[in-house]
Design an enzyme around this catalytic site. Structure first.
Site, short mmCIF file in Angstrom:
data_model
loop_
_atom_site.label_atom_id
_atom_site.label_comp_id
_atom_site.label_asym_id
_atom_site.label_seq_id
_atom_site.Cartn_x
_atom_site.Cartn_y
_atom_site.Cartn_z
N PRO A 9 0.79 -1.22 0.00
CA PRO A 9 0.00 0.00 0.00
C PRO A 9 0.83 1.28 0.00
O PRO A 9 1.86 1.36 0.66
CB PRO A 9 -0.84 -0.10 1.28
CG PRO A 9 -0.22 -1.16 2.10
CD PRO A 9 0.54 -2.05 1.18
N ASN A 10 0.34 2.21 -0.77
CA ASN A 10 0.85 3.58 -0.87
C ASN A 10 2.16 3.70 -1.64
O ASN A 10 2.61 4.82 -1.89
CB ASN A 10 0.99 4.24 0.51
CG ASN A 10 -0.35 4.38 1.18
OD1 ASN A 10 -1.31 4.83 0.56
ND2 ASN A 10 -0.43 3.96 2.43
N ARG A 17 4.62 11.25 -1.73
CA ARG A 17 4.79 11.04 -0.29
C ARG A 17 5.95 11.89 0.22
O ARG A 17 6.67 12.51 -0.56
CB ARG A 17 5.05 9.56 -0.01
CG ARG A 17 3.86 8.69 -0.40
CD ARG A 17 4.04 7.27 -0.01
NE ARG A 17 3.85 7.12 1.44
CZ ARG A 17 4.04 5.99 2.09
NH1 ARG A 17 4.42 4.91 1.45
NH2 ARG A 17 3.84 5.93 3.38
N TYR A 22 11.08 9.21 1.63
CA TYR A 22 11.02 8.28 0.51
C TYR A 22 11.81 8.72 -0.73
O TYR A 22 11.88 7.97 -1.70
CB TYR A 22 9.56 8.02 0.12
CG TYR A 22 8.79 7.39 1.24
CD1 TYR A 22 8.94 6.04 1.53
CD2 TYR A 22 7.94 8.14 2.04
CE1 TYR A 22 8.26 5.45 2.58
CE2 TYR A 22 7.25 7.56 3.09
CZ TYR A 22 7.41 6.22 3.36
OH TYR A 22 6.74 5.64 4.40
N ASN A 71 8.10 -5.40 -0.80
CA ASN A 71 7.98 -4.27 0.11
C ASN A 71 6.52 -4.25 0.53
O ASN A 71 5.67 -3.74 -0.19
CB ASN A 71 8.37 -2.96 -0.58
CG ASN A 71 8.31 -1.78 0.37
OD1 ASN A 71 7.67 -1.84 1.41
ND2 ASN A 71 8.98 -0.70 0.01
N ALA A 74 2.94 -0.77 4.81
CA ALA A 74 2.42 -0.82 6.18
C ALA A 74 2.01 -2.22 6.61
O ALA A 74 1.98 -2.52 7.81
CB ALA A 74 1.24 0.14 6.32
N ASP A 84 1.95 -15.36 6.48
CA ASP A 84 1.66 -16.77 6.23
C ASP A 84 1.77 -17.12 4.75
O ASP A 84 2.25 -18.19 4.39
CB ASP A 84 0.27 -17.13 6.76
CG ASP A 84 0.22 -17.13 8.29
OD1 ASP A 84 1.29 -17.07 8.93
OD2 ASP A 84 -0.90 -17.18 8.83
N GLU A 95 12.73 -8.97 1.93
CA GLU A 95 11.87 -7.83 2.25
C GLU A 95 12.69 -6.56 2.09
O GLU A 95 13.83 -6.49 2.56
CB GLU A 95 11.37 -7.96 3.69
CG GLU A 95 10.48 -6.82 4.13
CD GLU A 95 9.97 -7.03 5.55
OE1 GLU A 95 9.24 -8.01 5.78
OE2 GLU A 95 10.31 -6.20 6.41
N HIS A 97 12.64 -2.15 2.22
CA HIS A 97 11.99 -0.90 2.61
C HIS A 97 12.86 0.25 2.14
O HIS A 97 14.07 0.23 2.33
CB HIS A 97 11.78 -0.83 4.13
CG HIS A 97 10.86 -1.88 4.61
ND1 HIS A 97 9.50 -1.79 4.45
CD2 HIS A 97 11.11 -3.08 5.19
CE1 HIS A 97 8.94 -2.89 4.93
NE2 HIS A 97 9.90 -3.69 5.38
N ILE A 98 12.24 1.23 1.53
CA ILE A 98 12.95 2.39 1.02
C ILE A 98 13.55 3.19 2.17
O ILE A 98 14.71 3.59 2.13
CB ILE A 98 12.00 3.26 0.17
CG1 ILE A 98 11.58 2.47 -1.08
CG2 ILE A 98 12.65 4.59 -0.19
CD1 ILE A 98 10.41 3.07 -1.83
N ARG A 104 12.57 4.99 12.43
CA ARG A 104 11.34 5.78 12.34
C ARG A 104 10.47 5.56 13.58
O ARG A 104 10.95 5.10 14.61
CB ARG A 104 10.61 5.40 11.04
CG ARG A 104 11.45 5.79 9.81
CD ARG A 104 10.74 5.61 8.53
NE ARG A 104 9.56 6.47 8.48
CZ ARG A 104 8.57 6.29 7.62
NH1 ARG A 104 8.61 5.30 6.74
NH2 ARG A 104 7.53 7.10 7.61
#
Length: 145
Positions: A9-10, A17, A22, A71, A74, A84, A95, A97-98, A104
């Site tokens: 999401p997003n 953003r 980001y 990624n 949230a 799962d 995984e 993340h930017i 954070r």
């Protein structure tokens, strides 16, 4: 070899953003960077984005890829359903993340999905995707021998 990149999401709102968190690149810039990497490396890549948990799970359940970069956005922090689904996926997976989620807000520091991935890359901006793709490509090609 087919690699799948899943964005939660997003992430489609990159460029709109918080640029301090980001960066200045847009989602289209990110996709183009990934596709350019794939072309240079002779790898098929699919980039998938959804703001909906079930759509992400359904995409993972297709199991038609040799490596995964995800990624979860949230969903990282609370989606046991995506966790799962990732556990079912038996290919190299990272995984990404930017932003540095560990630097954070407190609620962003916990990942329920990372423990079922081979590793996590956080805080390296869009370049984190390239590092993750390099890893899954290498491990996927080694495991197919």
């Amino acid at each position: 070899m087919k690699l799948l990149v899943v964005n939660g999401p997003n992430l489609n709102m990159l460029g709109k953003r918080d640029r301090n968190v980001y960066g200045n690149f847009t989602y289209d810039d990110l996709v183009r960077m990934i596709e350019d990497w794939a072309k240079r490396n002779g790898v098929e890549v699919e980039v998938f984005q959804s703001n909906h948990e079930g759509e992400i799970i359904d995409r993972l359940h297709r199991l038609d890829f040799d490596g995964l970069v995800i990624n979860p956005g949230a969903f990282t922090h609370y989606s046991y359903a995506i966790r799962d689904a990732l556990e079912i996926v038996k290919v190299p997976k990272v995984e990404v993340h930017i932003s540095n989620i560990h630097g954070r807000e407190e609620f962003r520091r916990k990942s329920v999905t990372a423990e079922v991935c081979d590793g996590q890359i956080s805080g390296l901006g869009a370049y984190g995707y390239i590092l993750a793709l390099e890893y899954v490509r290498k491990v996927s090609s080694e495991s197919s021998k």
